[in-house]
Design a protein around this motif. Sequence first.
Motif, PDB file in Angstrom:
ATOM      1  N   GLY A  57       0.796  -1.219   0.000  1.00  0.00           N
ATOM      2  CA  GLY A  57       0.000   0.000   0.000  1.00  0.00           C
ATOM      3  C   GLY A  57       0.827   1.266   0.000  1.00  0.00           C
ATOM      4  N   THR A  58       2.171   1.157   0.038  1.00  0.00           N
ATOM      5  CA  THR A  58       3.022   2.344   0.029  1.00  0.00           C
ATOM      6  C   THR A  58       3.041   2.943  -1.367  1.00  0.00           C
ATOM      7  OG1 THR A  58       4.417   1.489   1.815  1.00  0.00           O
ATOM      8  CG2 THR A  58       5.364   3.213   0.413  1.00  0.00           C
ATOM      9  N   LYS A  59       2.658   4.228  -1.454  1.00  0.00           N
ATOM     10  CA  LYS A  59       2.604   4.923  -2.740  1.00  0.00           C
ATOM     11  C   LYS A  59       3.591   6.074  -2.826  1.00  0.00           C
ATOM     12  CE  LYS A  59      -2.162   3.611  -3.593  1.00  0.00           C
ATOM     13  NZ  LYS A  59      -3.549   4.081  -3.748  1.00  0.00           N
ATOM     14  N   SER A  60       4.214   6.425  -1.705  1.00  0.00           N
ATOM     15  CA  SER A  60       5.264   7.448  -1.683  1.00  0.00           C
ATOM     16  C   SER A  60       5.958   7.362  -0.324  1.00  0.00           C
ATOM     17  CB  SER A  60       4.685   8.855  -1.911  1.00  0.00           C
ATOM     18  OG  SER A  60       3.863   9.265  -0.834  1.00  0.00           O
ATOM     19  N   TYR A  61       6.969   8.213  -0.157  1.00  0.00           N
ATOM     20  CA  TYR A  61       7.707   8.255   1.111  1.00  0.00           C
ATOM     21  C   TYR A  61       7.901   9.687   1.583  1.00  0.00           C
ATOM     22  CZ  TYR A  61       9.025   3.493  -0.144  1.00  0.00           C
ATOM     23  OH  TYR A  61       8.991   2.172  -0.494  1.00  0.00           O
ATOM     24  N   VAL A  62       8.062   9.817   2.886  1.00  0.00           N
ATOM     25  CA  VAL A  62       8.500  11.056   3.519  1.00  0.00           C
ATOM     26  C   VAL A  62       9.747  10.683   4.316  1.00  0.00           C
ATOM     27  CG1 VAL A  62       7.965  12.749   5.330  1.00  0.00           C
ATOM     28  CG2 VAL A  62       6.212  12.110   3.662  1.00  0.00           C
ATOM     29  N   VAL A  63      10.778  11.507   4.233  1.00  0.00           N
ATOM     30  CA  VAL A  63      12.001  11.300   5.021  1.00  0.00           C
ATOM     31  C   VAL A  63      12.150  12.481   5.968  1.00  0.00           C
ATOM     32  CG1 VAL A  63      14.531  11.195   4.931  1.00  0.00           C
ATOM     33  CG2 VAL A  63      13.172   9.876   3.300  1.00  0.00           C
ATOM     34  N   THR A  64      12.412  12.180   7.239  1.00  0.00           N
ATOM     35  CA  THR A  64      12.576  13.233   8.236  1.00  0.00           C
ATOM     36  C   THR A  64      13.819  12.982   9.080  1.00  0.00           C
ATOM     37  OG1 THR A  64      11.217  12.057   9.856  1.00  0.00           O
ATOM     38  CG2 THR A  64      10.089  13.640   8.423  1.00  0.00           C
ATOM     39  N   CYS A  65      14.309  14.046   9.686  1.00  0.00           N
ATOM     40  CA  CYS A  65      15.339  13.964  10.723  1.00  0.00           C
ATOM     41  C   CYS A  65      14.874  14.853  11.868  1.00  0.00           C
ATOM     42  CB  CYS A  65      16.693  14.426  10.209  1.00  0.00           C
ATOM     43  SG  CYS A  65      17.969  14.391  11.506  1.00  0.00           S
ATOM     44  N   PHE A  66      14.739  14.240  13.050  1.00  0.00           N
ATOM     45  CA  PHE A  66      14.190  14.929  14.216  1.00  0.00           C
ATOM     46  C   PHE A  66      15.105  14.734  15.418  1.00  0.00           C
ATOM     47  CE2 PHE A  66      11.320  14.826  17.996  1.00  0.00           C
ATOM     48  CZ  PHE A  66      10.919  16.151  17.965  1.00  0.00           C
ATOM     49  N   ASP A  67      15.336  15.797  16.165  1.00  0.00           N
ATOM     50  CA  ASP A  67      16.115  15.768  17.406  1.00  0.00           C
ATOM     51  C   ASP A  67      15.158  15.998  18.575  1.00  0.00           C
ATOM     52  OD1 ASP A  67      17.682  16.272  19.661  1.00  0.00           O
ATOM     53  OD2 ASP A  67      18.704  18.007  18.804  1.00  0.00           O
ATOM     54  N   PRO A  68      14.781  14.930  19.305  1.00  0.00           N
ATOM     55  CA  PRO A  68      13.872  15.109  20.433  1.00  0.00           C
ATOM     56  C   PRO A  68      14.563  15.693  21.662  1.00  0.00           C
ATOM     57  CG  PRO A  68      14.553  12.840  20.339  1.00  0.00           C
ATOM     58  CD  PRO A  68      15.135  13.521  19.125  1.00  0.00           C
ATOM     59  N   ASP A  69      15.902  15.775  21.620  1.00  0.00           N
ATOM     60  CA  ASP A  69      16.671  16.203  22.790  1.00  0.00           C
ATOM     61  C   ASP A  69      16.989  17.689  22.813  1.00  0.00           C
ATOM     62  OD1 ASP A  69      16.829  13.515  23.794  1.00  0.00           O
ATOM     63  OD2 ASP A  69      18.247  13.124  22.181  1.00  0.00           O
ATOM     64  N   ALA A  70      16.505  18.429  21.828  1.00  0.00           N
ATOM     65  CA  ALA A  70      16.689  19.880  21.834  1.00  0.00           C
ATOM     66  C   ALA A  70      16.057  20.437  23.113  1.00  0.00           C
ATOM     67  CB  ALA A  70      16.040  20.503  20.610  1.00  0.00           C
ATOM     68  N   PRO A  71      16.640  21.487  23.677  1.00  0.00           N
ATOM     69  CA  PRO A  71      16.132  21.996  24.959  1.00  0.00           C
ATOM     70  C   PRO A  71      14.867  22.844  24.818  1.00  0.00           C
ATOM     71  CG  PRO A  71      18.025  23.275  24.275  1.00  0.00           C
ATOM     72  CD  PRO A  71      17.865  22.171  23.269  1.00  0.00           C
ATOM     73  N   ILE A  72      13.918  22.319  24.042  1.00  0.00           N
ATOM     74  CA  ILE A  72      12.615  22.960  23.865  1.00  0.00           C
ATOM     75  C   ILE A  72      11.549  21.867  23.850  1.00  0.00           C
ATOM     76  CG2 ILE A  72      13.445  25.024  22.676  1.00  0.00           C
ATOM     77  CD1 ILE A  72      12.828  23.665  20.030  1.00  0.00           C
ATOM     78  N   VAL A  73      10.333  22.217  24.159  1.00  0.00           N
ATOM     79  CA  VAL A  73       9.251  21.240  24.268  1.00  0.00           C
ATOM     80  C   VAL A  73       9.014  20.493  22.962  1.00  0.00           C
ATOM     81  CG1 VAL A  73       6.773  20.987  24.674  1.00  0.00           C
ATOM     82  CG2 VAL A  73       8.129  22.479  26.136  1.00  0.00           C
ATOM     83  N   SER A  74       9.125  21.191  21.832  1.00  0.00           N
ATOM     84  CA  SER A  74       8.762  20.604  20.545  1.00  0.00           C
ATOM     85  C   SER A  74       9.871  19.836  19.856  1.00  0.00           C
ATOM     86  CB  SER A  74       8.257  21.704  19.609  1.00  0.00           C
ATOM     87  OG  SER A  74       9.268  22.668  19.418  1.00  0.00           O
TER      88      SER A  74
END
Length: 175
Positions: A57-74
Motif C-alpha cells: 500500500g506504500t505509494k510514496s515516502y517522507v524522510v525526516t530527521c528529528f532531534d527530540p533532545d533539543a532543549p525545547i518542548v517541541s
Amino acid sequence: MSLDRPVHPDPYALLPAVPSFAVTSTDVTNGQPLADAQVNAGGDTSPQLSWEPGPEGTKSYVVTCFDPDAPIVSGFWHWVVVDIPADVTSLDTGAGASDDTLPDGAFHVRNDSGAKAFMGAAPPPGDQVHRYYFVVHGVTEESLGVDGDASPAVVGFNLAFKSTGRAQLVGTYQH
C-alpha cells in the motif's frame, strides 16, 4: 543557566504502531555519533539513506530527521522531505541540499531553522548527547497533500493518518 533535564523518550514509540521496515546508510551507523559532514558546523550534508520497499500500500515516502533532545518542548526538525515516489528507495549523500537535488516530484518542507534543506546537528555546547532520528515513512498516497510551506508538525499530523510503515536509524551528537 543549566540545561540539565531528563532524556526525552523515543518520540516514535509514542505514536500509533505501524509496520516497520529497514533503512541503512553508508554515512550513519545506528546508535553512533554522526560524522562531521552531518553536523551544522561541518557542512550540513544530508546522509545517504537506502530503505527496503515500504509495506503493501506504500505509494510514496517522507524522510525526516528529528532531534527530540533539543532543549525545547517541541524538539527540533532538521530535515523534512515529502512526496518521494514509491519507486525511489534511496537518497544520495547531499540530497538534502535543495529541492533540485531530490528525486522528481519530491520537495522540502522548511526545517526548524527556516531552510528548505537539511540542517546538520547543532546542539548547544555542553548539552547532553542528542539523538537524531532519520526516519523513512511509507505513505498511503502518492502525495501527502501538503506543500513546501507546511510546517513539520502539519507533515507529522498527516503522517498519523497516512502511514503504511516506518523505518528509523538514529545517530547521535554532542557538542
